[in-house]
Design an enzyme around this catalytic site. Sequence first.
Site, PDB file in Angstrom:
ATOM      1  CD  GLU A 243     -20.380  21.903  27.336  1.00 43.63           C
ATOM      2  OE1 GLU A 243     -19.225  21.706  27.747  1.00 43.63           O
ATOM      3  OE2 GLU A 243     -21.148  22.738  27.843  1.00 43.63           O
TER       4      GLU A 243
ATOM      5  CE  LYS B  14     -16.442  34.022  26.239  1.00 43.00           C
ATOM      6  NZ  LYS B  14     -15.289  33.687  27.140  1.00 43.00           N
TER       7      LYS B  14
ATOM      8  CB  SER C 267     -17.525  22.621  25.049  1.00 44.27           C
ATOM      9  OG  SER C 267     -17.270  21.690  26.067  1.00 44.27           O
TER      10      SER C 267
ATOM     11  N   GLY D 285      -2.647  38.574  24.978  1.00 40.81           N
ATOM     12  CA  GLY D 285      -1.795  37.987  25.999  1.00 40.81           C
ATOM     13  C   GLY D 285      -1.850  36.478  25.965  1.00 40.81           C
TER      14      GLY D 285
ATOM     15  CB  SER E 160      -9.383  17.188  29.942  1.00 46.17           C
ATOM     16  OG  SER E 160     -10.501  16.951  29.121  1.00 46.17           O
TER      17      SER E 160
END
EC number: 6.3.2.4
Length: 355
Positions: A16, A172, A178, A213, A313
């Site tokens: 990142e 993940k 990120s 959802g 952001s």
Amino acid sequence: MSKIRVAVVFGGRSTEHEISLISSEGILKHINRSLYEVIPLRIDIGGHWFLQDTENTHDKMGTSVTLIQGEKGAAVLENGSGKILREIDIVFPVLHGVFGEDGTIQGLLKMLNVAFVGCGVLASATCMDKDVTKRLLRDANIAIAPYVCATWTHQPNFEKVEQELGLPLFIKPANLGSSVGVHKVNMKTEYESALEDALKYDSKVLIEQNINGREIEVAVMGNEKPQASLPGEIVNTAGFYDFESKYVSKDASSIHIPAQLTDEQTKDIREMAKRAYSTLGCEGLARVDFFISTDGTIMVNEINTLPGFTPISMYPKMWEATGVSYSELIELLIQFGLERFERELQLKIIARQVK
């Protein structure tokens, strides 16, 4: 009154790195120069530190330096000459991912006896590891999405995982952000390749149940008495909120701040955000991410202790919607770091020199 000397540290060794550069641009642009003397410090992808000649975060020009303990706080030492270039009162780490929000730089700064913005060592490390985060939240009776773990040496059978969690699944890395290395899995062939890719980034991987959802986020700040912002909602058309949705494509997702929730839902989710924040020992700042399932169940997804400060952001945008400007937010975060540092100085855990 002399200005507080703030070292803004950006770049870093994680995947990142580029996002850190963009986030730090926001900090440098909005920090109040009448209150703070800014010291821009860049860490390149090899882990080398530089005192920037300019505040252009993408500028590779700078002096090779090392951070050392100073008379008060930390000091910037020029490599080679041994000359002290700057003194530092507080560090604002704008480092996303490993070596930035996982407790490592926080440990370095504590060793240097300098104040810093954001969570401490334990909370940073805990929140970075999504598996540990979920275990602690579950023990505190805070709802989470069902999941199982995989490692380099143990990879659960697809049929067993499908039976337990259903399809689709999300895979993940446990210690990354990120959306790097994140995959949505709909079938067995995708499962194996997704695990293989995620395990390139971490030795531990989460396999999570898909929650139908809404994705809601809340910005939290403070030490002993945290405050929660109005919630924001991410509505995306990319399947899930992946790296491109966050940072590249403007059409892949839309943001609603405040989120369209009932007054009761807004109250519940803000209180739950503060409870999760305190449960994990967070201080300074964090962003708490939620799912609201179709039946109305509110679940914590994850907690980000160094959220993005880029122009798009959520963290600064949610505070702005709550009535706190970007510049005011930076000032408050610095104050929280200084207050915690002064409080910790009173603890009788450090040997005192005998005169």
